[in-house]
Design a protein around this motif. Structure first.
Motif, PDB file in Angstrom:
ATOM      1  N   ALA A   1      44.299  31.423  46.407  1.00 45.81           N
ATOM      2  CA  ALA A   1      43.681  32.294  45.415  1.00 45.81           C
ATOM      3  C   ALA A   1      42.637  31.504  44.651  1.00 45.81           C
ATOM      4  O   ALA A   1      42.663  30.274  44.610  1.00 45.81           O
ATOM      5  N   VAL A   2      41.697  32.221  44.051  1.00 44.90           N
ATOM      6  CA  VAL A   2      40.680  31.566  43.232  1.00 44.90           C
ATOM      7  C   VAL A   2      41.349  30.894  42.042  1.00 44.90           C
ATOM      8  O   VAL A   2      42.237  31.465  41.396  1.00 44.90           O
TER       9      VAL A   2
ATOM     10  N   LEU B   1      33.454  36.845  41.373  1.00 44.11           N
ATOM     11  CA  LEU B   1      34.662  37.033  42.170  1.00 44.11           C
ATOM     12  C   LEU B   1      34.401  37.887  43.411  1.00 44.11           C
ATOM     13  O   LEU B   1      35.266  37.971  44.297  1.00 44.11           O
TER      14      LEU B   1
ATOM     15  N   ARG C   1      41.641  37.980  37.699  1.00 45.80           N
ATOM     16  CA  ARG C   1      42.509  37.884  38.866  1.00 45.80           C
ATOM     17  C   ARG C   1      41.672  37.688  40.122  1.00 45.80           C
ATOM     18  O   ARG C   1      40.577  38.228  40.260  1.00 45.80           O
ATOM     19  N   SER C   2      42.217  36.941  41.058  1.00 47.26           N
ATOM     20  CA  SER C   2      41.548  36.786  42.355  1.00 47.26           C
ATOM     21  C   SER C   2      41.474  38.129  43.056  1.00 47.26           C
ATOM     22  O   SER C   2      42.293  39.026  42.826  1.00 47.26           O
TER      23      SER C   2
END
Length: 415
Positions: free
Chosen positions: A4-5, A284, A334-335
């Motif tokens: 995840a990022v 994102l 959030r990713s």
């Protein structure tokens, strides 16, 4: 790539700014880290001040290194990973260079053999001290070291692009030898992408080290030209991330948005949360994003003098560790899965023409015209625009030039 990022912050101590290394107070650091961890962030970027850690070329202060390790261990206790910048270098308009490189001892930071050997010893020492810490991400050679190599710095250590590449390769190798298996990289401010005579080139950023770092600051002419709420301002970080991919040899090289912030008065305090949310939403949507690291954790104390006005209020948290509205926006980020970008805008491979990519240049303007039309653009070098293997590896199905995207001015005949 991580699953995840990553979301983190550049750690600016709430007490004493980066001068806290002179009067290191681990309890104060722990309180700062508590306020960062409470936001749900997962990493910090840390800045030892080079002259404080290596005041003589052959003296790397053991106590300073111990304090850095203590900070990293305190971060681990709070679930925070740590990236360490070595050569500080330049921070918030101030230069911090050891006396053994300046004035009567003036030597080129990038080419003098003794200086480079001292830099290598310093980076190796820091990396080795942290190599066994599970929360150690890796080393960044230094913060925006490219600003020392050209104007507008008032006293640059001038070098060629070849010399810049040699210097980066040697220092990155030193970090990898001291802490194998970690992510080691270097970081330039956006002159590397925008300034024709900057010896640190886009290719250096996109091909050397384990990740590409981009630093997105809209006071580079973007916000001045377009305004605080314009797409060009709110999507500047996403543009830099996608611009970097033109030079990468790896079709899916990870890109780290290592610095981005909301600088007043171009981004007024009451608009900072909206700018943060828009910036994150745009970036994102970029594939292969490794992480976002906001600048910075805590405001600079008004008790400290001579900073540019914008530097005092860049924190996610106030000087007394209270979160601002933009902190809550970052904490809620959030990713998300980002689809591959299939439309690529052609950019010049020649670094002497990279100003075409800068704010006001035809590449910049064309990219945002495409974005306004819903194309979700990326970029490709003119030398690769007809390479089917390269385009396929990146999922690019359409290639366009700025001339094809931008309207022709009245009275002008375009060939």
């Amino acid at each position: 790539m991580p699953p995840a990022v990553r979301f983190g912050v550049n750690y600016t101590p709430s007490e004493g700014w980066f001068h806290h290394w002179l009067d290191f107070d681990l309890d104060s650091v722990r309180a700062d880290l508590d306020s960062i961890a409470a936001l749900g962030l997962d990493h910090i970027r840390v800045f030892p001040l080079w002259p404080y850690f290596q005041p003589d070329r052959t003296l790397i202060r053991p106590r300073a290194v111990e304090q850095l390790v203590a900070l990293a261990d305190a971060a681990a206790e709070r679930g925070l990973d740590v990236n360490v910048d070595g050569l500080q270098g330049h921070l918030s308009s101030f230069d911090f260079l050891p006396a053994w490189t300046r004035t009567w001892h003036r030597r080129n930071l990038f080419t003098d053999p003794d200086v480079v050997s001292g830099e290598i010893a310093y980076l190796r020492t820091l990396a080795a001290a942290l190599a066994d810490r599970p929360n150690f991400i890796g080393m960044t050679i230094g913060n925006e070291v490219n600003q020392f190599a050209a104007g507008p710095h008032p006293d640059p250590d001038r070098i060629t692009a070849r010399e810049a590449g040699t210097w980066l390769t040697r220092l990155l190798a030193a970090c990898a030898e001291a802490a194998p298996g970690r992510l080691h990289l270097h970081a330039s401010y956006d002159a590397a992408w925008y300034q024709d005579d900057q010896p640190f080139t886009p290719a250096h950023s996109a091909r050397l080290g384990d990740l590409t770092a981009v630093h997105s600051w809209v006071f580079d002419g973007t916000a001045q030209r377009h305004g605080r709420g314009a797409p060009q301002t709110e999507q500047h970080a996403a543009y830099l991330v996608e611009l970097s991919k033109a030079w990468a040899d790896d079709a899916h090289r990870p890109v780290w948005l290592q610095e981005v912030g909301a600088p007043a008065p171009l981004i007024p305090a009451e608009h900072a949360a909206a700018f943060t949310e828009a910036t994150l939403t745009a970036v994102l949507d970029c594939p292969d994003l490794w992480g976002v690291t906001w600048w910075c954790s805590h405001d600079v104390s008004r008790g400290l003098a001579d900073f540019p006005e914008l530097e005092y209020g860049l924190g996610l948290l106030t000087n007394d560790r209270k979160p601002k509205d933009l902190a809550h926006v970052l904490a809620a980020a959030r990713s998300r899965a980002a689809a591959q970008r299939s439309t690529a805008l052609v950019v010049p491979a020649d670094p002497a023409r990279r100003s075409r990519c800068a704010p006001g240049g035809p590449v910049f303007d064309a990219w945002f015209r495409l974005a306004a039309d819903g194309a979700r653009p990326t970029t490709v070098l003119d030398t690769r625009a007809d390479d089917p293997e390269h385009l396929a590896a990146r999922g690019i199905t359409e290639v366009v030039t700025p001339d094809q995207v931008l309207p022709t001015p009245p009275g002008e005949i375009r060939s």
